[in-house]
Design a protein around this motif. Structure first.
Motif, PDB file in Angstrom:
ATOM      1  N   MET A 123      -7.406  -3.798  -3.853  1.00 42.40           N
ATOM      2  CA  MET A 123      -7.007  -2.749  -2.915  1.00 42.40           C
ATOM      3  C   MET A 123      -6.720  -3.342  -1.545  1.00 42.40           C
ATOM      4  N   ASP A 124      -5.878  -2.661  -0.784  1.00 42.90           N
ATOM      5  CA  ASP A 124      -5.638  -3.043   0.595  1.00 42.90           C
ATOM      6  C   ASP A 124      -6.793  -2.569   1.469  1.00 42.90           C
ATOM      7  N   LYS A 125      -7.246  -3.425   2.338  1.00 41.21           N
ATOM      8  CA  LYS A 125      -8.358  -3.081   3.222  1.00 41.21           C
ATOM      9  C   LYS A 125      -8.038  -1.848   4.060  1.00 41.21           C
ATOM     10  N   SER A 126      -6.752  -1.682   4.408  1.00 48.34           N
ATOM     11  CA  SER A 126      -6.353  -0.559   5.258  1.00 48.34           C
ATOM     12  C   SER A 126      -6.521   0.787   4.565  1.00 48.34           C
ATOM     13  N   ASP A 127      -6.672   0.792   3.239  1.00 49.14           N
ATOM     14  CA  ASP A 127      -6.840   2.042   2.496  1.00 49.14           C
ATOM     15  C   ASP A 127      -8.297   2.497   2.435  1.00 49.14           C
ATOM     16  N   LEU A 128      -9.212   1.713   3.017  1.00 51.73           N
ATOM     17  CA  LEU A 128     -10.641   1.990   2.898  1.00 51.73           C
ATOM     18  C   LEU A 128     -11.289   2.134   4.257  1.00 51.73           C
ATOM     19  N   PRO A 129     -12.310   2.991   4.378  1.00 50.24           N
ATOM     20  CA  PRO A 129     -13.062   3.064   5.631  1.00 50.24           C
ATOM     21  C   PRO A 129     -13.727   1.712   5.928  1.00 50.24           C
ATOM     22  N   VAL A 144      -4.392  -5.675 -13.814  1.00 51.04           N
ATOM     23  CA  VAL A 144      -4.040  -4.913 -12.612  1.00 51.04           C
ATOM     24  C   VAL A 144      -4.080  -5.828 -11.398  1.00 51.04           C
ATOM     25  N   ASP A 145      -2.990  -5.858 -10.681  1.00 52.18           N
ATOM     26  CA  ASP A 145      -2.911  -6.618  -9.434  1.00 52.18           C
ATOM     27  C   ASP A 145      -3.362  -5.770  -8.256  1.00 52.18           C
ATOM     28  N   ARG A 146      -3.008  -4.472  -8.291  1.00 51.30           N
ATOM     29  CA  ARG A 146      -3.304  -3.624  -7.148  1.00 51.30           C
ATOM     30  C   ARG A 146      -3.392  -2.173  -7.572  1.00 51.30           C
ATOM     31  N   ILE A 147      -4.338  -1.466  -6.991  1.00 52.57           N
ATOM     32  CA  ILE A 147      -4.434  -0.021  -7.163  1.00 52.57           C
ATOM     33  C   ILE A 147      -3.556   0.623  -6.095  1.00 52.57           C
ATOM     34  N   ILE A 148      -2.607   1.441  -6.530  1.00 49.72           N
ATOM     35  CA  ILE A 148      -1.626   2.040  -5.617  1.00 49.72           C
ATOM     36  C   ILE A 148      -2.232   3.273  -4.944  1.00 49.72           C
ATOM     37  N   VAL A 149      -2.163   3.300  -3.635  1.00 49.92           N
ATOM     38  CA  VAL A 149      -2.633   4.446  -2.853  1.00 49.92           C
ATOM     39  C   VAL A 149      -1.465   4.975  -2.028  1.00 49.92           C
ATOM     40  N   LYS A 150      -1.212   6.263  -2.159  1.00 46.43           N
ATOM     41  CA  LYS A 150      -0.152   6.913  -1.392  1.00 46.43           C
ATOM     42  C   LYS A 150      -0.722   8.136  -0.678  1.00 46.43           C
ATOM     43  N   ASN A 151      -0.530   8.169   0.629  1.00 38.46           N
ATOM     44  CA  ASN A 151      -1.010   9.295   1.438  1.00 38.46           C
ATOM     45  C   ASN A 151      -2.502   9.543   1.230  1.00 38.46           C
ATOM     46  N   GLY A 152      -3.268   8.447   1.141  1.00 40.95           N
ATOM     47  CA  GLY A 152      -4.710   8.553   1.015  1.00 40.95           C
ATOM     48  C   GLY A 152      -5.215   8.915  -0.363  1.00 40.95           C
ATOM     49  N   LYS A 153      -4.348   8.891  -1.375  1.00 42.55           N
ATOM     50  CA  LYS A 153      -4.738   9.287  -2.728  1.00 42.55           C
ATOM     51  C   LYS A 153      -4.291   8.222  -3.732  1.00 42.55           C
ATOM     52  N   ALA A 154      -5.164   7.934  -4.699  1.00 44.49           N
ATOM     53  CA  ALA A 154      -4.801   6.998  -5.759  1.00 44.49           C
ATOM     54  C   ALA A 154      -3.647   7.570  -6.567  1.00 44.49           C
ATOM     55  N   ALA A 155      -2.623   6.736  -6.794  1.00 45.01           N
ATOM     56  CA  ALA A 155      -1.413   7.225  -7.475  1.00 45.01           C
ATOM     57  C   ALA A 155      -1.039   6.396  -8.691  1.00 45.01           C
ATOM     58  N   GLY A 156      -1.778   5.335  -8.965  1.00 44.49           N
ATOM     59  CA  GLY A 156      -1.454   4.507 -10.120  1.00 44.49           C
ATOM     60  C   GLY A 156      -1.889   3.081  -9.909  1.00 44.49           C
ATOM     61  N   VAL A 157      -1.353   2.175 -10.742  1.00 45.88           N
ATOM     62  CA  VAL A 157      -1.692   0.754 -10.634  1.00 45.88           C
ATOM     63  C   VAL A 157      -0.421  -0.083 -10.744  1.00 45.88           C
TER      64      VAL A 157
END
Length: 538
Positions: free
Chosen positions: A306-312, A266-279
């Motif tokens: 993960m992208d830092k912007s997806d996390l508090p 896995v290179d990246r965990i996909i987050v869409k609209n604040g929700k995990a959507a896949g990898v």
């Protein structure tokens, strides 16, 4: 494109355990693994001719019997055979042996100190009391002490009730125990240096701490609280190497309809609209899922994938500060025959035990000093075993596999990657120490694999090669593991869960984090719980 109910990242024993329980609840699950083999650190590798190496994790004790029984791992080929005892070789040519037979063990200890032999019964009872206290919470979710949810309040009350049942004196002892160094704890009972040294190794294995570091008494407990066939504190070998554990859990997972994909890093965990959507995989493919469960360590999950912007921001900073330091190396050796140790009587049962080559607490601490200075221990603590004496399936007839777990070995040398020359020198340090006590050992070596924490990180993906996915210190246990407020296997991102050893109750081939996370996920999805409850001790 297909959307799975759950994507589990990492086919180590925790990831496979989590996937198995989710699949048994009827979820459509895919488990993805970066390597072309499964198991993570719970692996058997055929790296030289007909030898099989347990080239990372090498012994089995912590695997929860409830999980073994529920997943019917015996039907998938898992057999764990116990072994016992240990030996501490001494520079003066003597040795101290620890035996399974209580009378033999008493006589051996009394050979060094009658006081210590008499004190051992108290030490054993006190340590086992701590084991039984914590074992009851391994297969349950740590409560959130800031929550007013009935479940958290009830679990806090249960823990408090067990604590109160200890009585006033034992309560004080327990609080002290969790914050003590292993050296301080052993000083409470024993007076003989080699005996304290023999017990202290369990307090520093796998951790970037020394015997005088606060919190190492608990690390000792972590190594004592497993069992084999109901015998608490016992250790064993998985027949065929530790990869047999992962293989059996994978068998249970696939029997429940689960899908397993190797060579799918896995290179990246996909987050869409604040929700995990896949990898998103390293090969460019994407896999979509309603939830994602990470069996990777907490730093690799949130800082690498993960992208830092997806996390508090506060959560991200706490993950950055999570202590996960590499301190252990591994040397795996194919032998042309059984080496001799002249200090031991011929035919001694101690050949089947853990062998160690340090005989004083000062030498133990000096080994840690080298690690702090940014290099490997010149006089290391080695936990050496010859598993083929118990399990001949791992080598050809008459040949042997030797496993050497080494403290201390840094993730990097002076802040940079290891050179091949340094790796060779580290391996030679281990060989030379063993050869000091076995004159024919070097002549029997056919092949050797040397693994630094950097190698373990590169191959398996564990940050700094830390076998516990993070230090087992009080600030990183229970509701603090991995991050306060997120110790119940959920992340700040909706639909993203954690099930690796960075979570409660920590590392080792336990499978409890994977199982506990599955229970929480199934509760969130309002699916029937397939995870067994703790049996408790008699």
């Amino acid at each position: 494109m297909k959307t799975y109910d759950a994507i589990v990242v990492g086919a180590g024993h925790n990831g496979l355990t989590n996937a198995a329980f989710l699949a048994r609840a009827g979820l459509d699950v895919v488990c993805v693994e970066k390597n072309d083999y499964i198991g993570g650190a719970t692996v058997s590798r055929n790296l030289y001719k007909d030898w099989w190496y347990s080239n990372c994790s090498y012994v089995c004790s912590l695997l929860r019997p409830e999980i073994y029984r529920e997943l019917q791992l015996h039907k998938h080929g898992l057999q764990v055979t116990p072994y016992g005892g240990s030996v501490q070789f001494m520079e003066n040519g003597d040795y101290y042996g620890s035996y399974q037979d209580s009378e033999v063990a008493y006589r051996e200890m009394a050979r060094f100190s009658r006081h210590d032999a008499d004190a051992y019964k108290t030490y054993s009872a006190d340590t086992m009391r701590q084991c039984r206290f914590i074992r009851d919470f391994l297969l349950s979710t740590a409560p959130d002490p800031t929550s007013f949810k009935p479940r958290d309040l009830m679990e806090l009350a249960r823990i408090g009730g067990k604590f109160m049942d200890m009585g006033e004196d034992r309560m004080y002892e327990t609080i002290r125990f969790w914050t003590m160094s292993v050296a301080e704890y052993l000083d409470e009972y024993f007076e003989t240096d080699v005996i304290k040294t023999a017990f202290s190794g369990s307090g520093i294995i796998g951790t970037a701490l020394g015997i005088h570091s606060p919190g190492t008494a608990y690390v000792l407990l972590h190594h004592y609280m497993g069992d084999v066939d109901g015998n608490v504190g016992s250790w064993g070998f998985a027949r065929g190497g530790t990869g047999s554990v992962a293989k059996a859990i994978a068998g249970a997972y696939q029997a429940a309809g689960g899908e397993l994909r190797t060579e799918s890093g896995v290179d990246r965990i996909i987050v869409k609209n604040g929700k995990a959507a896949g990898v998103a995989l390293e090969n460019g493919d994407e896999i979509h899922g309603r939830i994602v469960v990470s069996a990777m360590d907490v730093k690799r999950t949130f800082l690498t994938c993960m992208d830092k912007s997806d996390l508090p921001e506060k959560f991200h900073r706490r993950v950055e500060n999570f202590k996960i330091r590499g301190s252990s190396g591994k040397v795996n050796i194919a032998l042309d025959g059984l080496p001799t140790f002249p200090a031991l009587p011929e035919g001694s049962t101690l050949y089947h035990s853990d062998m160690h080559f340090i005989d004083s607490m000062e030498r133990m601490e000096r080994a840690y000093d080298d690690w702090k200075a940014g290099t490997w221990s010149q006089d290391p603590y080695i936990d050496m075993l010859i598993p083929t004496l118990n399990d001949p399936t791992m080598a050809p007839p008459g040949k042997h596999f030797m496993s050497c777990f080494v403290q201390y070995c840094p993730h990097q040398i002076d802040g940079r990657r290891w050179t091949q020359e340094e790796k060779d020198a580290f391996g030679q340090t281990v060989i030379n120490q063993i050869a000091n006590y076995s004159p024919d050992f070097k002549d029997l070596i056919l092949h050797m694999e040397v693994r630094t924490p950097q190698d373990i990180e590169d191959e398996i993906g564990i940050t700094e090669g830390n076998i516990f996915h993070g230090e087992l210190t009080m600030d990183q246990l229970l509701f603090n593991r991995p991050v306060p407020g997120y110790a119940q296997y959920r992340s700040p991102v909706e639909g993203l869960y954690m099930c690796g050893s960075s979570n409660h109750p920590g590392g080792g081939i336990m499978a409890a984090p994977g199982a506990n996370a599955a229970r929480e996920i199934l509760a969130d999805l309002k699916r029937p719980n397939t995870v067994p409850e703790n049996w408790g001790d008699d």
